[in-house]
Structures are given as C-alpha cells and as structure tokens.
Scaffold this motif. Structure first.
Motif, PDB file in Angstrom:
ATOM      1  N   ALA A  25      41.303  61.474  36.371  1.00  0.00           N
ATOM      2  CA  ALA A  25      41.432  60.083  35.912  1.00  0.00           C
ATOM      3  C   ALA A  25      40.506  59.219  36.756  1.00  0.00           C
ATOM      4  O   ALA A  25      40.639  59.172  37.982  1.00  0.00           O
ATOM      5  N   ARG A  26      39.560  58.544  36.094  1.00  0.00           N
ATOM      6  CA  ARG A  26      38.529  57.797  36.802  1.00  0.00           C
ATOM      7  C   ARG A  26      38.911  56.331  36.995  1.00  0.00           C
ATOM      8  O   ARG A  26      39.606  55.725  36.179  1.00  0.00           O
ATOM      9  N   ASP A  27      38.411  55.765  38.091  1.00  0.00           N
ATOM     10  CA  ASP A  27      38.444  54.327  38.354  1.00  0.00           C
ATOM     11  C   ASP A  27      39.842  53.720  38.286  1.00  0.00           C
ATOM     12  O   ASP A  27      40.059  52.668  37.678  1.00  0.00           O
ATOM     13  N   LEU A  28      40.805  54.387  38.940  1.00  0.00           N
ATOM     14  CA  LEU A  28      42.105  53.751  39.124  1.00  0.00           C
ATOM     15  C   LEU A  28      41.906  52.498  39.979  1.00  0.00           C
ATOM     16  O   LEU A  28      41.159  52.505  40.965  1.00  0.00           O
ATOM     17  N   ARG A  29      42.572  51.409  39.621  1.00  0.00           N
ATOM     18  CA  ARG A  29      42.410  50.143  40.306  1.00  0.00           C
ATOM     19  C   ARG A  29      43.586  49.932  41.273  1.00  0.00           C
ATOM     20  O   ARG A  29      44.742  49.835  40.850  1.00  0.00           O
ATOM     21  N   VAL A  37      40.270  44.597  44.817  1.00  0.00           N
ATOM     22  CA  VAL A  37      40.576  45.828  44.080  1.00  0.00           C
ATOM     23  C   VAL A  37      39.654  46.947  44.564  1.00  0.00           C
ATOM     24  O   VAL A  37      38.424  46.797  44.564  1.00  0.00           O
ATOM     25  N   LEU A  38      40.255  48.062  44.960  1.00  0.00           N
ATOM     26  CA  LEU A  38      39.515  49.252  45.354  1.00  0.00           C
ATOM     27  C   LEU A  38      39.632  50.296  44.253  1.00  0.00           C
ATOM     28  O   LEU A  38      40.695  50.450  43.643  1.00  0.00           O
ATOM     29  N   LEU A  39      38.539  51.031  44.026  1.00  0.00           N
ATOM     30  CA  LEU A  39      38.500  52.031  42.957  1.00  0.00           C
ATOM     31  C   LEU A  39      38.754  53.425  43.501  1.00  0.00           C
ATOM     32  O   LEU A  39      38.327  53.770  44.608  1.00  0.00           O
ATOM     33  N   ALA A  40      39.434  54.238  42.683  1.00  0.00           N
ATOM     34  CA  ALA A  40      39.773  55.600  43.087  1.00  0.00           C
ATOM     35  C   ALA A  40      39.772  56.528  41.879  1.00  0.00           C
ATOM     36  O   ALA A  40      39.990  56.094  40.748  1.00  0.00           O
ATOM     37  N   ASP A  41      39.536  57.813  42.122  1.00  0.00           N
ATOM     38  CA  ASP A  41      39.665  58.863  41.104  1.00  0.00           C
ATOM     39  C   ASP A  41      40.806  59.782  41.498  1.00  0.00           C
ATOM     40  O   ASP A  41      41.028  60.042  42.688  1.00  0.00           O
ATOM     41  N   ARG A  42      41.525  60.281  40.481  1.00  0.00           N
ATOM     42  CA  ARG A  42      42.660  61.181  40.734  1.00  0.00           C
ATOM     43  C   ARG A  42      42.402  62.533  40.091  1.00  0.00           C
ATOM     44  O   ARG A  42      42.051  62.636  38.914  1.00  0.00           O
ATOM     45  N   GLY A  61      31.079  56.979  48.559  1.00  0.00           N
ATOM     46  CA  GLY A  61      31.155  57.070  47.111  1.00  0.00           C
ATOM     47  C   GLY A  61      31.986  58.250  46.650  1.00  0.00           C
ATOM     48  O   GLY A  61      31.712  59.402  46.985  1.00  0.00           O
ATOM     49  N   LYS A  62      33.027  57.960  45.861  1.00  0.00           N
ATOM     50  CA  LYS A  62      33.932  59.002  45.363  1.00  0.00           C
ATOM     51  C   LYS A  62      33.240  59.958  44.404  1.00  0.00           C
ATOM     52  O   LYS A  62      33.758  61.039  44.111  1.00  0.00           O
ATOM     53  N   HIS A  63      32.070  59.582  43.941  1.00  0.00           N
ATOM     54  CA  HIS A  63      31.313  60.412  43.010  1.00  0.00           C
ATOM     55  C   HIS A  63      30.467  61.458  43.722  1.00  0.00           C
ATOM     56  O   HIS A  63      29.907  62.339  43.078  1.00  0.00           O
ATOM     57  N   ARG A  64      30.323  61.351  45.046  1.00  0.00           N
ATOM     58  CA  ARG A  64      29.396  62.229  45.756  1.00  0.00           C
ATOM     59  C   ARG A  64      29.882  63.668  45.680  1.00  0.00           C
ATOM     60  O   ARG A  64      31.080  63.949  45.735  1.00  0.00           O
ATOM     61  N   VAL A  89      32.133  49.157  48.780  1.00  0.00           N
ATOM     62  CA  VAL A  89      31.128  50.159  48.433  1.00  0.00           C
ATOM     63  C   VAL A  89      31.370  50.683  47.022  1.00  0.00           C
ATOM     64  O   VAL A  89      32.509  50.848  46.600  1.00  0.00           O
ATOM     65  N   PHE A  90      30.291  50.937  46.302  1.00  0.00           N
ATOM     66  CA  PHE A  90      30.312  51.615  45.002  1.00  0.00           C
ATOM     67  C   PHE A  90      31.389  51.081  44.059  1.00  0.00           C
ATOM     68  O   PHE A  90      32.169  51.834  43.485  1.00  0.00           O
ATOM     69  N   GLY A  91      31.448  49.761  43.912  1.00  0.00           N
ATOM     70  CA  GLY A  91      32.344  49.153  42.933  1.00  0.00           C
ATOM     71  C   GLY A  91      33.661  48.665  43.477  1.00  0.00           C
ATOM     72  O   GLY A  91      34.350  47.874  42.813  1.00  0.00           O
TER      73      GLY A  91
END
Length: 542
Positions: A25-29, A37-42, A61-64, A89-91
């Motif tokens: 799940a991408r870009d949890l707020r 607001v900080l972005l996270a992936d689960r 970056g969580k995408h790295r 950082v990164f959104g």
C-alpha cells in the motif's frame, strides 16, 4: 514470489520464504501533531490479518532499492513492514532538520501505527545508519516498548562522530551533507556513483572557510553542514537534544547490532552495546571486516531477519549466538566472546623509545622528536573509517610517512603473531608553540617488504592555550587485528589528517569562519620523565 525477490533472498542467503505474495500500500498519510503529513508504504503478506509492524524511518526515500528489497524480504517471511519518509524528504511535509526531529515524529508515528486495525499493537524497528538513529530516538521513550530493534552501523548519538576528539570530521560530514542536499534530483536518489559530483565535493574539502564549503560542493547552501561547522566549539549544547545515549542504557527492548572495524560509528556503537550489557539488557553485536558499505548492509539485513523473526514470529532457531561475535582481521577467523571488551584482552603499553623505536619495556632514557605542522599544506592521511567506499579501510601509508611533518616510531619485527582485540588509546606528552593544535596518532602494520598499512587511528584537540608540556589522551578506533610474525608495529604522529579532519588553522578561530593560518611547531616527549605510549588490547600474552 517474484524473480527479483528470490534473487534478493539468495543474495542474502536467507531460508525459504513462508509467504508467497506481498501486498504493498503506497503513500499512507501519517499526520504529525503539528499537522505535517509524512508519507509511508506498507508491505504485508497477501491476505494476512492484524500483524505486528516493523517500522523503518528513512531520509533517503522509501522508494530506494535497499529499503524496498529489505521490506519485501521481511514481508515474505510473514512480517508487516512500514517504510516512512522522514520529515521534509521525498514528499513528506515540513523541513528536514537532521537528528532534531526524529524523537517527536517517531513517537507520533508509533502511536498512529498502534491505532491501525491492521496492527496487532506490537512494534519493532529496523535499519542501518540514519535509520538506526531513528530507532534510538524512539526506543528509549516508547511505552509500551518496542518488541525488538535491529541496529546496523549506527549509534544513539552522532555528535562524537561529527567531532571525534573535538575535531570536525570534515570528509564524512561534507560527503553526507552533499548527498542529502542533492539526493532528490540525483539518479536513483544518489544511490549510483556520480564521478563529477564526487570530484567537486572532494575539491570543496579544501575550501575556506568551512562554513561555505557547501556552496563549493553542491552550488548552494546545505543547512546541516552549516550547523555542524557553526556548532563545533567546546561547550556548545546545540546537539544535546539529539544525544540519546543516557536514555539508551535504561531501555529494555532486545537489540541486535551489526558494525564493522572500518565503520565511522564503531566507537559510539560499542559504547551503546557495553552500556546495555552492563545494565543486564538483552543485546548482541556482530563486528565484521566492513566499513560503512555494502558488506555491512548485507550482514545487517541477514542479522535483522533472524532477530525480528525470533521476537515477532517466535522463530528462535537463530538466537543461539554469543553476545559478541567478531572477525579477527588478517587471521581470517571469527571469534565469540561474552562481553566487550573481551575479558581475555589485556591493556598493554607500547612505549615510544629513543631512536624512533617502540618497545614493551618502559624506556630508561628521555628523548623527544619534533615536526612542524603547516595548515596551508596540511598533512594527508590515506584510508580509515570513511563514508567513501573508494577511500575507506587500509591503504599504503609510505608516502605520508616520508613527509617531514609526520613523526614515525617503529618496533622490531615480531617473533610471533600478535592479536589485538579491544579499545586502543594513546598517551602522548606534547608541547606546541601556538597553543592551538590537534594531535593525530595512527597505528600501522609494516610487512616484511616495507609496506606500511593503517590499522587504527584517532585525533584529539589539545587544550587551547596549552604551550607547556601537555599529556594528550587520544582515543583510537577499537580493533580486532592480527599482526603476523615478521611484521612490525609502527606509530605515526602528526598535527592533522586532512581532509578526513578539518585542518587546525593554529589561530584559535572558530572552525566555521577560519581563513588565516599559522604554522605550529610540535615536540613529542618520551622517556622516564614523560612516558608516551599506545595502550594496546593484547589478546593473550605477547
């Protein structure tokens, strides 16, 4: 499981995954108390119910690829992982203020996770380097506590690494601040090497004043570099709130650590480990032949998979490890101990002697050596615990040892192997003519062909205004190293090690704005009146 997932598991040498598919799940707020607001992936096994959460908080970056690959590996083994971009950082909203924001943001993120229906209330944390620091910013303060922490090449405080011995660590700090300042525009977030940028950063290390070397390196100001340069003077409490070492010793969370003999955070991480063990906490550490590099990251991932599997999934098969597991360099041997430093290591002085010699017996004759340090032509020092993979580790030191501003003492060839495992320090009696100086001490291994390679080193800023004979105490990096029979121990002493450490201008001006330079004359004393020696951790008898 994807082909890439299988290849990554094979690269780590992990056991067979128990979960096949992973849902992402991408870009949890995640909203902070101040509204940012900080972005996270689960990441989680497909179709699973509520699970514990492994939290990873990253400024890179969580995408790295390193974060996504590790999160996937944990999820394939039945764990749920949340990878969050830190503030700015990164959104993620707000401004990235390194080290100062991680406690409040981390605690708020933990509370948010525990309130999610897909979290069973249990939390753990994982990661290396800055991701390890974000764990220390949360772990000692969270109630209920974390289930486990996996700490790779990191520490509960970074200040002693910013200013080792009271001297600004220029090379590592400018390298990291240049990465942070450009990562969002760089290819793959700066993960791939950029030779042009590396050359520019390297040239910027010679820029004065240091407070504007960020512009020389990346073409614009970088706030972190300026903070480190501005707050480098003794007594400045700017970084006090970022130091979690006192609280860390009171933490009850089980911790597993991985570090390397050539990692810049090694001394601080070993202090964390020793404090936890002294307080009776559950902790283990692995020290390998690595730096702050891929070897350490791979070892960290393997270690954390087993540690988190034990504490979140009940798989205790891989917990049967000694509290301290370390690699003895040049012996190609892993060793296990019950504590750090090992009880078997005996602190033993190796004295400076006349004739530029070294010896185990206290000298009977007073003597001294002199050199002049010129900050306009600063002493170089190859290798060591560097962030740059191209420059870290052991290097040939013969060229620097030929310089007139380096004092060298050498022992006779060893008649048997000599093993060092533990802390290393030096006591040197020194006098300068300016009262504004640093003292750099390095231990080297000289092979039978005459090649001198660095083993460990340290630096200290002498007390300002001290123009009499000063007893300088220098903390060198801990080591685990075998000097082979026929090799010789060598000690170097100099007034600096540039560009690894910022040059001492000899004027007493604050580091951020210093431009003028003044030569400093050194006199190093040794003998019965002023004994100078390295204190080496001999494993067994010499």
């Amino acid at each position: 499981m994807s082909v890439l997932g299988r290849l990554f598991d094979r690269f780590l040498g992990l056991p067979e995954a128990v979960a096949g598919e992973v849902a992402v799940a991408r870009d949890l707020r995640v909203t902070m108390p101040d509204g940012v607001v900080l972005l996270a992936d689960r990441y989680r096994p497909l179709g699973a119910g509520p699970l514990p959460v492994v939290l990873m908080r990253t400024p890179y970056g969580k995408h790295r690829i390193d974060s996504t690959a590790f999160a996937g590996a944990l999820a394939r083994r039945g764990m749920q992982v949340v990878v969050q971009n830190t503030r700015g950082v990164f959104g993620s909203g707000g401004r990235f203020h390194p080290f100062h924001q991680e406690k409040d943001d981390g605690l708020a993120t933990a509370a948010w996770l525990r309130a999610r229906p897909w979290c069973d209330g249990r939390l753990a944390m994982a990661g290396s380097s800055y991701l390890g620091y974000t764990q220390w910013a949360v772990g000692p303060y969270l109630d209920p506590p974390l289930e486990a922490m996996g700490l790779g090449v990191t520490a509960s405080e970074f200040v002693s690494t910013f200013y080792p011995g009271g001297v600004l660590g220029l090379h590592n700090l400018l390298t990291w601040s240049s990465l942070i300042g450009t990562q969002e525009e760089a290819l793959l977030g700066g993960l791939l090497p950029d030779p042009r940028k590396e050359r520019r950063v390297r040239r910027a290390m010679a820029h004065v004043p240091i407070g504007t070397s960020d512009v020389a390196a990346i073409g614009r100001p970088e706030p972190f570099l300026r903070e480190v340069a501005t707050h480098a003077e003794p007594g400045d409490d700017f970084w006090a709130a970022t130091d979690h070492s006192a609280a860390a010793a009171e933490m009850t969370t089980p911790t597993s650590m991985v570090t390397g003999w050539w990692d810049l955070f090694l001394p601080a991480q070993l202090r964390d480990f020793a404090a936890l063990r002294a307080a009776g906490r559950r902790s283990r550490i692995t020290i390998g032949p690595w730096g702050h590099d891929l070897g350490a990251i791979r070892a960290m991932m393997i270690d954390q998979v087993s540690w988190l599997s034990a504490h979140l999934l009940g798989d205790t098969a891989q917990l049967h490890q000694a509290p301290v597991r370390l690699y003895l360099q040049k012996a190609n041997r892993w060793m296990d101990f019950d504590r750090w430093p090992p009880a078997e290591s005996i602190p033993t002085p190796l004295y400076l002697r006349d004739g530029r010699g070294l010896g185990w017996e206290a000298p009977g004759k007073n003597d001294s050596g002199t050199f002049v340090y010129d900050p306009a032509r600063p002493t170089r020092s190859p290798g060591g615990p560097m962030l740059s993979a191209k420059e870290l580790g052991q290097r040939d030191n013969r060229e620097v040892e030929r310089r007139s501003d380096v004092l060298v003492h050498t022992a006779p060839p060893l008649t048997r192997d000599l093993d060092l495992v533990g802390p290393v320090s030096a006591v040197v009696h020194v006098r300068t003519d300016t009262g504004h100086a640093d003292l750099f001490v390095r231990l080297c291994d000289v092979d039978p062909s005459g090649v001198s390679r660095n083993v460990t080193d340290g630096i200290v800023r002498l007390p300002p205004g001290s123009q009499g004979v000063t007893r300088a105490e220098v903390e060198l990096h801990p080591t685990g190293y075998r000097f082979r029979r026929g090799h010789r121990l060598r000690v170097q002493m100099a007034g600096g090690a540039f560009p690894r450490f910022a040059r001492n201008h000899g004027t007493g001006e604050p580091a951020a704005g210093a431009v003028r330079t003044r030569r400093t004359s050194f006199e190093i004393f040794h003998g019965p009146e002023y004994p100078s020696a390295l204190i080496l951790p001999l494993l067994g008898n010499r």
